[in-house]
Design an enzyme around this catalytic site. Structure first.
Site, mmCIF file in Angstrom:
data_model
loop_
_atom_site.group_PDB
_atom_site.id
_atom_site.type_symbol
_atom_site.label_atom_id
_atom_site.label_comp_id
_atom_site.label_asym_id
_atom_site.label_seq_id
_atom_site.Cartn_x
_atom_site.Cartn_y
_atom_site.Cartn_z
ATOM 1 N N LYS A 97 0.832 -1.216 0.000
ATOM 2 C CA LYS A 97 0.000 0.000 0.000
ATOM 3 C C LYS A 97 0.868 1.267 0.000
ATOM 4 C CE LYS A 97 -2.920 3.162 0.621
ATOM 5 N NZ LYS A 97 -4.225 3.526 0.174
ATOM 6 N N CYS B 98 -3.238 11.038 1.518
ATOM 7 C CA CYS B 98 -2.598 9.755 1.201
ATOM 8 C C CYS B 98 -1.228 9.961 0.581
ATOM 9 C CB CYS B 98 -3.494 8.988 0.249
ATOM 10 S SG CYS B 98 -5.160 8.882 0.884
#
Ligand code: SAJ
Length: 421
Positions: A214, A268
């Site tokens: 991720k 993010c």
């Protein structure tokens, strides 16, 4: 045993859509958020964030009785942790919300339950959740990455969200999932639950690998955008249109450069690469430099605005778009905000801000002198400098006739016939 009741902790950009989609598949869902206003809004069948189609699905889930909202967890078969994982002042991961959420579910756990970490986390954080739970519930055996085949009462996994704000509901269903388990059966148990709505493939691995996968995805994108922004830094002083450079270079079959812009925002891509750097500072010079290149863009853009003729003549400057990207209301880490802060340091012209998705300026801008939030129409009347910072669809409708009467700086390439970076 099939999961019948899921508790989702953190009803933000990931948790709320996930809760609503699970509920739409007939699973009983309790959404938990520590903010009572958020809980109240959802209880009324409304989302508290702007995301296409979310209002419809939340309304249906709440009115059908499948989604309820609460400020604390309840007994359930599975717990999904989707709480924020920010960084601290030293850009080190701050796991206080993850710790609080883990602590909150501990008393409700029973043998056979599943705990899924969806928040983006540094490598080792899923094991840390296991350790926190083991401390809080010594009566239950937790799985461990050191001995994955050992017996355990609780399953723990990392299933990082990968959805793109602006198309969350589509991507929740269609994207592949990477699921890392701490114990041998934890990833599979998680995949069984997600098969209620995921149409993409589910790739099972261990928790640490899933954590690094991720982080790698977002760091990869950040490095690619930094490359585009570095090219922009070189091209702009030479009077070369960097967008044309990128478009033509991308005609090569093995080149795919992303778009330059005013910087990288959101919770993010502007944050997660630091989690890799924090894990191994000596071996991550590229990732750190990319972050610094992208963080340097707002100051460069502000200097370009300050240099426009109408700015120097004292004209009103309109900054179009505050959210970190198009057609959402998310202001987190938004480069637009940094551009305006940098601009205020350089010039004292009146600054108008146009952001159709919010009703009030964020605190970081509200205290600055001579800045106000206005409508698009008002700004087009009053400003002699237009700076496009976020490519909201509505800004594409400004006519060429109006644009040619202003000084323009288009950081997103929306108004192609004007001077743009
Ligand atoms: N940006 C550019 N140039 C580009 C693309 C993006 O300057 O060519 C900027 C955007 O304007 C924005 C920032 O980068 O300010 C980030 O936007 P984004 O659309 O690239 O990504 P996010 O942060 O909205 O969502 C990302 C996604 N990750 C990847 O595409 C690898 C999403 O799939 C993740 O789920 C999400 O991060 C997350 O939650 O981690």
């Amino acid at each position: 045993m099939a999961v019948k009741h899921v508790c989702v902790l953190g009803l933000g950009y990931v948790g709320l859509p996930t809760a609503a989609v699970l509920a739409s598949r007939g699973i009983q869902v309790t959404g938990v958020d520590t903010n009572p206003k958020t809980v109240e809004t959802i209880r009324n069948g409304k989302p508290h964030i702007v995301e296409p189609d979310l209002d419809m699905i939340v309304h249906a889930a709440v009115s059908g009785g499948k989604l309820t909202a609460n400020t604390s967890p309840v007994t359930a078969d599975a717990f999904i942790l989707a709480v924020p994982t920010p960084f601290d002042a030293d850009r080190k991961p701050d796991l206080k919300h993850l710790h609080a959420a883990t602590h909150a579910i501990a008393e409700f756990l029973k043998a056979g339950d599943l705990v899924i970490v969806e928040s983006t986390v540094p490598v080792g954080a899923t094991a840390q959740v296991g350790a926190w739970l083991a401390d809080a519930r010594p009566d239950l055996k937790m799985p461990s990455s050191d001995a994955p085949s050992a017996d355990h009462d609780i399953c723990i996994s990392h299933s990082p969200e990968r959805v793109l704000p602006g198309q969350v509901l589509l991507e929740l269903v269609r994207n592949d999932r990477v699921i890392g388990g701490l114990g041998h059966d934890c990833a599979q148990k998680t995949a069984d639950l997600y098969s209620a709505f995921v149409e993409g493939e589910m790739h099972l691995t261990d928790a640490q690998t899933a954590e690094l996968v991720k982080l790698s995805e977002n760091a990869y994108r950040d490095v690619n955008i930094a490359f585009a922004n570095e090219l922009a830094n070189v091209a702009e002083p030479l009077g070369i249109d960097v967008r044309e450079v990128v478009a033509l270079a991308n005609r090569h079959p093995r080149v795919n450069i992303l778009n330059p812009g005013p910087g990288v925002g959101g919770h993010c891509i502007a944050v997660d690469p630091w989690f890799i750097v924090a894990t191994d500072p000596d071996n991550t010079p590229l990732i750190r430099t990319a972050r610094n290149v992208n963080d340097g863009r707002p100051a460069t853009i502000a200097a370009q605005i300050a240099d426009l003729t109408n700015t120097k003549n004292g004209g009103v400057i309109a900054c179009l778009g505050l959210s970190y990207k198009a057609d959402i209301d998310d202001l987190r880490e938004s480069p637009s905000i940094h551009v305006i802060e940098e601009l205020r340091k350089r010039v004292d012209n009146q600054i108008l801000i146009i952001e159709p998705n919010i009703r009030a300026l964020p605190a970081s801008l509200d205290h600055l002198e001579n800045i106000s939030l206005v409508t698009l129409e008002e700004c087009l009347n009053d400003a002699s400098v237009l700076v496009l910072l976020t490519d909201h669809k509505v800004f594409g409708s400004v006519s060429d006739d109006i644009l040619k009467t202003k000084d323009i700086l288009d950081t997103r390439g929306v108004w192609p016939r004007t001077q743009s970076i």
